[in-house]
Design an enzyme around this catalytic site. Structure first.
Site, PDB file in Angstrom:
ATOM      1  N   SER A  50      -6.243   6.721   7.846  1.00 41.12           N
ATOM      2  CA  SER A  50      -6.486   5.695   9.053  1.00 41.12           C
ATOM      3  C   SER A  50      -7.406   6.229   9.385  1.00 41.12           C
ATOM      4  CB  SER A  50      -5.720   5.600  10.317  1.00 41.12           C
ATOM      5  OG  SER A  50      -5.285   7.153  10.733  1.00 41.12           O
ATOM      6  N   ASP A  82      -7.469   2.551   5.937  1.00 38.01           N
ATOM      7  CA  ASP A  82      -6.945   1.710   6.762  1.00 38.01           C
ATOM      8  C   ASP A  82      -7.596   2.061   7.757  1.00 38.01           C
ATOM      9  OD1 ASP A  82      -4.564   0.324   7.262  1.00 38.01           O
ATOM     10  OD2 ASP A  82      -3.763   2.797   8.205  1.00 38.01           O
ATOM     11  N   ASP A 104     -12.069  -3.656   8.494  1.00 33.26           N
ATOM     12  CA  ASP A 104     -11.431  -4.044   9.334  1.00 33.26           C
ATOM     13  C   ASP A 104     -11.875  -5.353  10.428  1.00 33.26           C
ATOM     14  OD1 ASP A 104      -9.869  -5.443  11.479  1.00 33.26           O
ATOM     15  OD2 ASP A 104      -8.214  -4.358  11.710  1.00 33.26           O
ATOM     16  N   SER A 212       7.038  -2.485   9.420  1.00 31.77           N
ATOM     17  CA  SER A 212       7.565  -1.214   9.017  1.00 31.77           C
ATOM     18  C   SER A 212       8.972  -2.482   9.719  1.00 31.77           C
ATOM     19  CB  SER A 212       7.304  -0.636   9.964  1.00 31.77           C
ATOM     20  OG  SER A 212       6.694   0.763   9.612  1.00 31.77           O
ATOM     21  N   ILE A 253       3.008   0.400   5.682  1.00 33.33           N
ATOM     22  CA  ILE A 253       4.181   1.246   6.478  1.00 33.33           C
ATOM     23  C   ILE A 253       3.843   3.033   6.852  1.00 33.33           C
ATOM     24  CG2 ILE A 253       6.609   2.202   6.099  1.00 33.33           C
ATOM     25  CD1 ILE A 253       7.043   0.298   3.736  1.00 33.33           C
ATOM     26  N   ASP A 254       3.166   2.643   8.596  1.00 30.24           N
ATOM     27  CA  ASP A 254       3.829   3.206   9.400  1.00 30.24           C
ATOM     28  C   ASP A 254       4.151   4.230   9.656  1.00 30.24           C
ATOM     29  OD1 ASP A 254       2.511   6.051  10.243  1.00 30.24           O
ATOM     30  OD2 ASP A 254       0.962   5.078  10.757  1.00 30.24           O
TER      31      ASP A 254
END
Ligand code: G3H
Ligand code: 13P
Ligand code: ZN
Length: 307
Positions: A50, A82, A104, A212, A253-254
């Site tokens: 990110s 990300d 994004d 998640s 998934i973070d």
């Protein structure tokens, strides 16, 4: 083994009805935990970075960590940006060796989202880099992008968006959200909407952010050892499995990595208050990441043995 792009990875995942995990990486222990799990499961991997991770660790450090992982393994590994917030960060990552970037623009007016996604695609495609875009808004806080409440992706608009922007994959909003507090009541995803988007975009890979599952064993462990993460709730694993069997080829998934590490570090400190060697608590945190990622690959994503 050099870095790979998502093209073949997603084509196979789409065809065989599984998803590849995209795990956020911020430091060495996280990279090692994920890659060790991938190696034991012989699974393809997406390691994603990110803007916050770039700021925290510095892009050169993250890239070198991933190069080290590549030296050690023969797994197909994608390096992905990300939630890229503008053209410049996407360009910097493409120039820096990433094989996939996300622009994004989900918070932007529709036409502006298309225009900037298109600009990123025009820069990325000749360089062989994959572009993920996002349409619709997830509730919760994204990196430099926040949405008070979600706006689910409109299927017809998604088809128009993909055609006009030229993006390679699309993140859709069907009820997931970022962070540890995803649902107050019953956990639900809009599978009818997902099915319709998939039908209008045959063969096209979709992406699920905010995926998640917030394992309750980590919540309980953290809270037993001084944490305050009461009420945390994620996406149930059976819903993720169902999405992976549809057009969703990438599952992000973070939060589960954060919870796994923090729960184990908290436990370590209560049990061994006199310890102060960081290897003492970062070692179990790394092992917890590995165990959690192995479980996801094998039991949720369905990508064991697909390397
Ligand atoms: O979607 C956001 C990811 O969980 C990354 O979070 O911006 O705190 O690194 P971050
Ligand atoms: P979680 O917060 O559910 O782990 O989502 C992570 C994500 O979508 C990263 O882009
Ligand atoms: Zn996300």
């Amino acid at each position: 083994m050099p870095l790979t792009g998502p093209k073949e990875m997603f084509a196979r995942a789409y065809k065989e009805g599984y998803a590849v995990g995209a795990f956020n990486v911020n430091n060495m222990e996280i990279v090692q935990g994920i890659v060790a799990a991938g190696a034991e499961e012989q699974s393809p991997l997406i390691l994603q970075v990110s803007a916050g991770a770039r700021k925290y660790a510095g892009q050169p450090y993250i890239v070198k960590l991933i190069e080290a992982a590549l030296q050690e393994s023969d797994l197909p590994i994608v390096l992905h940006l990300d939630h890229g917030g503008d053209f410049q960060i996407c360009k910097d990552c493409i120039d820096g060796g990433f094989t996939s970037v996300m622009f994004d623009g989900s918070h932007l007016p529709y036409e502006e989202n298309i225009a900037i996604t298109r600009q990123v695609v025009e820069y990325a495609r000749p360089r062989g880099v994959w572009v993920e875009a996002e349409l619709g808004r997830l509730a919760g806080v994204e990196d430099e992008v926040s949405a008070e409440k979600s706006i689910y992706t409109d299927p017809e608009q998604a088809a128009d968006f993909v055609r006009r922007s030229g993006c390679d994959s699309l993140a859709v909003a069907i009820g997931t959200s970022h962070g540890a507090y995803k649902f107050t009541g019953e956990a639900k995803l809009d599978f009818a909407r997902l099915e319709k988007i998939g039908r209008l975009l045959p063969g096209f890979p979709l992406v699920l952010h905010g995926a998640s599952s917030v394992p309750q064993e980590f919540v309980a462990m953290a809270n037993q050892h001084g944490g305050k993460v009461g009420g945390a709730k994620g996406v149930p694993e059976d819903l993720l499995r169902k999405a992976a069997g549809m057009a969703v080829c990438k599952i992000n998934i973070d939060t589960d990595i954060r919870l796994a590490m923090t729960a184990h570090i908290r436990k370590f400190f209560t049990e061994k208050p006199a310890e102060f060697d960081p290897r003492g608590y970062l070692g179990p945190a790394r092992q917890a990441v590995k165990d959690m990622v192995k479980h996801k690959i094998r039991n949720v994503l369905g990508c064991s043995g697909k390397a």
